[in-house]
Design a protein around this motif. Structure first.
Motif, mmCIF file in Angstrom:
data_model
loop_
_atom_site.group_PDB
_atom_site.id
_atom_site.type_symbol
_atom_site.label_atom_id
_atom_site.label_comp_id
_atom_site.label_asym_id
_atom_site.label_seq_id
_atom_site.Cartn_x
_atom_site.Cartn_y
_atom_site.Cartn_z
ATOM 1 N N ASP A 1 1.770 -5.327 -29.044
ATOM 2 C CA ASP A 1 2.065 -6.280 -30.120
ATOM 3 C C ASP A 1 0.797 -6.793 -30.785
ATOM 4 N N LYS A 2 -0.238 -7.036 -29.998
ATOM 5 C CA LYS A 2 -1.507 -7.507 -30.572
ATOM 6 C C LYS A 2 -2.173 -6.397 -31.386
ATOM 7 N N LEU A 3 -2.061 -5.158 -30.927
ATOM 8 C CA LEU A 3 -2.597 -4.040 -31.703
ATOM 9 C C LEU A 3 -1.878 -3.937 -33.044
ATOM 10 N N ILE A 4 -0.576 -4.026 -33.023
ATOM 11 C CA ILE A 4 0.208 -3.963 -34.265
ATOM 12 C C ILE A 4 -0.166 -5.113 -35.189
ATOM 13 N N GLU A 5 -0.310 -6.291 -34.629
ATOM 14 C CA GLU A 5 -0.705 -7.462 -35.422
ATOM 15 C C GLU A 5 -2.053 -7.223 -36.123
ATOM 16 N N ALA A 6 -2.999 -6.682 -35.383
ATOM 17 C CA ALA A 6 -4.332 -6.432 -35.954
ATOM 18 C C ALA A 6 -4.287 -5.325 -37.009
ATOM 19 N N ILE A 7 -3.531 -4.260 -36.746
ATOM 20 C CA ILE A 7 -3.430 -3.175 -37.729
ATOM 21 C C ILE A 7 -2.806 -3.697 -39.014
ATOM 22 N N LYS A 8 -1.736 -4.472 -38.903
ATOM 23 C CA LYS A 8 -1.080 -5.039 -40.092
ATOM 24 C C LYS A 8 -2.041 -5.936 -40.869
ATOM 25 N N GLU A 9 -2.776 -6.753 -40.132
ATOM 26 C CA GLU A 9 -3.721 -7.674 -40.776
ATOM 27 C C GLU A 9 -4.745 -6.910 -41.619
ATOM 28 N N HIS A 10 -5.303 -5.863 -41.068
ATOM 29 C CA HIS A 10 -6.350 -5.128 -41.774
ATOM 30 C C HIS A 10 -5.790 -4.161 -42.805
ATOM 31 N N ALA A 11 -4.603 -3.639 -42.571
ATOM 32 C CA ALA A 11 -3.982 -2.729 -43.538
ATOM 33 C C ALA A 11 -3.581 -3.475 -44.806
ATOM 34 N N GLY A 12 -3.336 -4.769 -44.688
ATOM 35 C CA GLY A 12 -2.934 -5.569 -45.835
ATOM 36 C C GLY A 12 -4.075 -5.962 -46.748
ATOM 37 N N LYS A 13 -5.277 -5.643 -46.367
ATOM 38 C CA LYS A 13 -6.439 -5.989 -47.188
ATOM 39 C C LYS A 13 -6.586 -4.989 -48.330
ATOM 40 N N THR A 14 -7.485 -5.288 -49.242
ATOM 41 C CA THR A 14 -7.725 -4.358 -50.339
ATOM 42 C C THR A 14 -8.214 -3.036 -49.773
ATOM 43 N N LYS A 15 -8.016 -1.978 -50.521
ATOM 44 C CA LYS A 15 -8.355 -0.639 -50.033
ATOM 45 C C LYS A 15 -9.811 -0.560 -49.561
ATOM 46 N N ALA A 16 -10.700 -1.229 -50.250
ATOM 47 C CA ALA A 16 -12.115 -1.192 -49.885
ATOM 48 C C ALA A 16 -12.388 -1.905 -48.557
ATOM 49 N N ARG B 1 -9.969 -2.370 -45.923
ATOM 50 C CA ARG B 1 -9.029 -2.129 -44.840
ATOM 51 C C ARG B 1 -9.425 -0.992 -43.908
ATOM 52 N N GLY B 2 -10.638 -0.522 -44.020
ATOM 53 C CA GLY B 2 -11.102 0.575 -43.190
ATOM 54 C C GLY B 2 -11.033 0.292 -41.708
ATOM 55 N N TYR B 3 -11.041 -0.970 -41.337
ATOM 56 C CA TYR B 3 -11.000 -1.291 -39.918
ATOM 57 C C TYR B 3 -9.672 -0.882 -39.291
ATOM 58 N N SER B 4 -8.632 -0.749 -40.108
ATOM 59 C CA SER B 4 -7.345 -0.268 -39.594
ATOM 60 C C SER B 4 -7.509 1.106 -38.960
ATOM 61 N N TYR B 5 -8.340 1.938 -39.580
ATOM 62 C CA TYR B 5 -8.568 3.278 -39.036
ATOM 63 C C TYR B 5 -9.209 3.196 -37.646
ATOM 64 N N TYR B 6 -10.131 2.270 -37.492
ATOM 65 C CA TYR B 6 -10.800 2.095 -36.202
ATOM 66 C C TYR B 6 -9.780 1.656 -35.148
ATOM 67 N N LEU B 7 -8.901 0.737 -35.511
ATOM 68 C CA LEU B 7 -7.899 0.255 -34.572
ATOM 69 C C LEU B 7 -6.888 1.336 -34.201
ATOM 70 N N LEU B 8 -6.624 2.245 -35.112
ATOM 71 C CA LEU B 8 -5.637 3.287 -34.849
ATOM 72 C C LEU B 8 -6.011 4.166 -33.662
ATOM 73 N N ARG B 9 -7.288 4.257 -33.358
ATOM 74 C CA ARG B 9 -7.682 5.077 -32.213
ATOM 75 C C ARG B 9 -7.109 4.528 -30.915
ATOM 76 N N LEU B 10 -6.737 3.258 -30.910
ATOM 77 C CA LEU B 10 -6.155 2.639 -29.718
ATOM 78 C C LEU B 10 -4.675 2.987 -29.534
ATOM 79 N N VAL B 11 -4.074 3.618 -30.531
ATOM 80 C CA VAL B 11 -2.667 4.004 -30.424
ATOM 81 C C VAL B 11 -2.463 4.928 -29.221
ATOM 82 N N GLY B 12 -3.454 5.712 -28.900
ATOM 83 C CA GLY B 12 -3.354 6.579 -27.733
ATOM 84 C C GLY B 12 -3.222 5.823 -26.428
#
Length: 114
Positions: free
Chosen positions: A56-71, A73-84
């Motif tokens: 849930d905290k991972l999802i919260e963080a991904i949503k937070e960063h994905a909602g930022k402007t395209k320039a 929101r790159g941190y969402s990509y970094y967080l996605l590595r934790l999906v594994g």
């Protein structure tokens, strides 16, 4: 922990494992995280000790960063590595998240879930 040293909280949590105290300390550290790296460090520790709140905290963080402007929101990509690290029983939550993400981030998230 009384000094709220988040690096210490993460180290102690990884040492002592999933206890009521480490759960409380890590949730507090997540809320206090002042930057994306601190947030990711806490989420990694949550997964390491198999905290139920970790997905849930991972999802919260991904949503937070994905909602930022395209320039920005790159941190969402970094967080996605934790999906594994997401337990199989929790993968459904990630699958439900994917359609809500911007297309470029959703494409990357799909690769991690497969």
């Amino acid at each position: 922990i009384s000094h709220q040293n988040d690096n210490l909280v993460v180290c102690l949590a990884e040492y002592f494992g999933n206890t009521r105290e480490t759960t409380k300390a890590l949730l507090g550290a997540f809320d206090r995280a002042s930057d994306e790296h601190g947030q990711a460090q806490v989420i990694e520790a949550m997964f390491a000790i198999q905290m139920p709140e970790s997905t849930d905290k991972l999802i919260e963080a991904i949503k937070e960063h994905a909602g930022k402007t395209k320039a920005k929101r790159g941190y969402s990509y970094y967080l996605l590595r934790l999906v594994g690290s997401v337990p199989e029983t929790e993968k459904k939550k990630i699958e439900e998240l994917i359609p809500t993400l911007p297309e470029d981030i959703a494409d990357v998230a799909t690769r991690y879930i497969v």
